[in-house]
Design a protein around this motif. Structure first.
Motif, PDB file in Angstrom:
ATOM      1  N   VAL A  18      55.422  12.661  11.538  1.00  0.00           N
ATOM      2  CA  VAL A  18      55.520  14.171  12.490  1.00  0.00           C
ATOM      3  C   VAL A  18      54.190  13.856  13.413  1.00  0.00           C
ATOM      4  N   PRO A  19      54.598  14.027  14.843  1.00  0.00           N
ATOM      5  CA  PRO A  19      54.026  14.425  16.048  1.00  0.00           C
ATOM      6  C   PRO A  19      52.625  15.684  16.015  1.00  0.00           C
ATOM      7  N   PRO A  20      51.920  14.871  16.470  1.00  0.00           N
ATOM      8  CA  PRO A  20      51.169  16.564  16.372  1.00  0.00           C
ATOM      9  C   PRO A  20      51.871  17.496  17.445  1.00  0.00           C
ATOM     10  N   ASP A  21      52.807  16.902  18.314  1.00  0.00           N
ATOM     11  CA  ASP A  21      53.781  18.584  18.622  1.00  0.00           C
ATOM     12  C   ASP A  21      55.290  18.666  18.526  1.00  0.00           C
ATOM     13  N   GLY A  22      54.925  18.253  16.696  1.00  0.00           N
ATOM     14  CA  GLY A  22      56.612  18.700  16.128  1.00  0.00           C
ATOM     15  C   GLY A  22      57.770  18.227  16.900  1.00  0.00           C
ATOM     16  N   MET A  23      58.914  18.557  16.862  1.00  0.00           N
ATOM     17  CA  MET A  23      60.144  18.827  17.434  1.00  0.00           C
ATOM     18  C   MET A  23      60.410  18.179  18.584  1.00  0.00           C
ATOM     19  N   ARG A  24      59.677  18.320  19.324  1.00  0.00           N
ATOM     20  CA  ARG A  24      59.068  18.273  20.944  1.00  0.00           C
ATOM     21  C   ARG A  24      58.973  16.627  20.649  1.00  0.00           C
ATOM     22  N   GLY A  25      57.747  16.126  19.853  1.00  0.00           N
ATOM     23  CA  GLY A  25      57.674  14.933  20.089  1.00  0.00           C
ATOM     24  C   GLY A  25      58.729  14.042  19.906  1.00  0.00           C
ATOM     25  N   ILE A  26      59.805  14.294  18.402  1.00  0.00           N
ATOM     26  CA  ILE A  26      60.669  13.643  17.800  1.00  0.00           C
ATOM     27  C   ILE A  26      61.853  13.621  18.918  1.00  0.00           C
ATOM     28  N   GLN A  27      61.998  14.591  19.900  1.00  0.00           N
ATOM     29  CA  GLN A  27      62.906  15.319  20.894  1.00  0.00           C
ATOM     30  C   GLN A  27      62.677  13.927  21.903  1.00  0.00           C
ATOM     31  N   ALA A  28      60.565  13.836  22.516  1.00  0.00           N
ATOM     32  CA  ALA A  28      60.702  12.857  23.532  1.00  0.00           C
ATOM     33  C   ALA A  28      61.316  11.161  23.452  1.00  0.00           C
ATOM     34  N   THR A  29      61.499  11.337  22.262  1.00  0.00           N
ATOM     35  CA  THR A  29      61.640   9.565  21.960  1.00  0.00           C
ATOM     36  C   THR A  29      63.101   9.930  22.026  1.00  0.00           C
ATOM     37  N   ALA A  30      63.639  10.817  21.820  1.00  0.00           N
ATOM     38  CA  ALA A  30      65.378  10.584  20.824  1.00  0.00           C
ATOM     39  C   ALA A  30      65.765  10.037  21.868  1.00  0.00           C
ATOM     40  N   ARG A  31      67.638   9.199  21.626  1.00  0.00           N
ATOM     41  CA  ARG A  31      69.010   9.525  22.979  1.00  0.00           C
ATOM     42  C   ARG A  31      69.199  11.161  23.230  1.00  0.00           C
TER      43      ARG A  31
END
Length: 404
Positions: free
Chosen positions: A191-204
């Motif tokens: 879980v990144p500190p900023d939730g989904m926004r953090g996951i999206q930042a590293t996704a394709r």
């Protein structure tokens, strides 16, 4: 009346000599209620292990629903380890606890011929023994007593399923007849500190577009509300959870789910619960529900999902993953447990697959599996995961190398 078929009763085998730095004594207790939560939970890892489902509260809630779960307890001056046991009933039918299906026929006997070890019908198990020099002797003694208990009940073997790969290898190394068999994969999300926004930042970019589309479609049709496991919430969600459970081979219906949720409240698990409710715009009716529980301050576990089939589009991913990830970040959890099965849909949304294995412990030395067949099975089972981009966990390598 349907006859219940049981295997022929076997003669108890001779005791197997085990070694260790201490000599714990093991006693069978009729129920986990014979222990205090403090005694029990002192043995449960409070970090990223799957300690929730091994906790005293969780097991007591199961006992309130299904009846007592006999427990083997090891002592060496103090309580050093506990190992619950259970046997299959008619309502336990299904591939999740059928060795033939779980191991691609490597283990051939049906689930009703097995003494199951660990929390009843848990797909996330953990060794519940104190760390330190007493851990291995306690685990050795517990496994030997489990083998004897299986023999006393006329069963063919004991099986401890859904352990992490590392813990299955640890347990198997503690008994001369035990073998670790890889059988499925679990899924976690950091879980990144900023939730989904953090996951999206590293996704394709392809994944980001897909996730954004799914979230926007859900938001156009409905909303998610977070609430607690209150009596009112339980009455609203029991039928939804039961419908999904029955769809996948469960039994008991709404009455069973109502008992399960009531028992969890009685055991104190409501304090650990967070419930997501989905409604369509303009409706009061709850169309889908997802129930989560936390363990300590580290992990949030997705346990139940249910829908009446009229939920907003993409409700499953919104509630069990996207909104759950944001909520986990807001509350400071570090991991979100998505549980089995480790589907491609979870991996494509950022989840990490990790090995789950069982420990097979036959009553008779002659029933031990061919080690080469076990190695081949583990290699074949691990290779697709180890070569999948979403499976970054390095522990897969232990199952595809000789001696792993």
């Amino acid at each position: 009346m349907t006859a219940i078929i049981t295997p022929p009763r076997q003669q108890p085998p001779p005791a197997i000599t085990t070694t260790g730095t201490a000599e714990p004594t093991v006693r069978l207790h009729a129920t986990a209620a014979e222990f205090t939560a403090a005694q029990w939970d002192r043995l449960v890892d409070d970090d990223f292990d799957l300690g929730l489902y091994s906790s005293h509260q969780w097991i007591r809630a199961l006992e309130m629903t299904h009846g007592p779960q006999p427990v083997l307890a090891a002592r060496a001056g103090c309580l050093t380890g506990v190992l619950p046991t259970w046997t299959s009933r008619a309502e336990d039918a299904g591939g999740l606890f059928e060795p033939v299906a779980m191991t691609r026929r490597l283990i051939s006997m049906p689930g009703r011929h097995v003494l199951w070890l660990g929390t009843r019908r848990s797909t996330a198990a953990t060794i519940t023994c104190a760390p330190g020099p007493l851990r291995r002797p306690a685990l050795t003694a517990l496994l030997e007593e489990a083998r004897k208990a299986a023999a006393d009940q006329g069963l063919a073997c004991a099986v401890w399923p859904y352990l992490s790969g590392e813990q299955a290898l640890e347990a198997a190394a503690c008994h001369p007849l035990a073998q670790a068999v890889l059988h499925t994969a679990d899924t976690w999300l950091d879980v990144p500190p900023d939730g989904m926004r953090g996951i999206q930042a590293t996704a394709r970019s392809k994944n980001r577009r897909q996730w954004r589309h799914e979230r926007e479609e859900f938001a156009c049709h409905g909303t998610v509300q977070w609430t607690g496991l209150t009596p009112d919430t339980c009455s609203r969600i029991a039928a939804l959870l039961a419908a999904t459970r029955d769809k996948h081979g469960g039994s008991g219906g709404t009455d069973l789910m109502q008992r399960v949720l009531a028992a969890q409240r009685a055991a104190g698990l409501a304090e650990r619960a967070a419930v997501a409710l989905a409604r369509r715009h303009g409706e009061d009716a709850v169309r889908a529900a997802a129930v989560f529980y936390h363990h300590g301050d580290s992990a949030l576990y997705g346990r139940y999902w249910g829908t009446d089939g009229m939920a907003p589009p993409y409700a499953y991913f919104e509630m069990t993953l996207y909104a759950a990830l944001d909520m986990a970040a807001q509350r400071g959890f570090r991991r979100l447990h998505l549980s089995v099965p480790a589907s491609p849909a979870k991996l494509s949304r950022g989840a990490q697959a990790v090995p789950l294995a069982l420990v097979y412990l036959p009553v008779s030395p002659g029933a031990r599996l061919d080690p080469k067949a076990v190695q081949r099975h583990n290699h074949r089972s691990a290779w697709p995961w180890a070569s999948t981009p979403g499976s970054r966990d390095r522990s897969w390598a232990r199952w595809i190398t000789p001696g792993g």
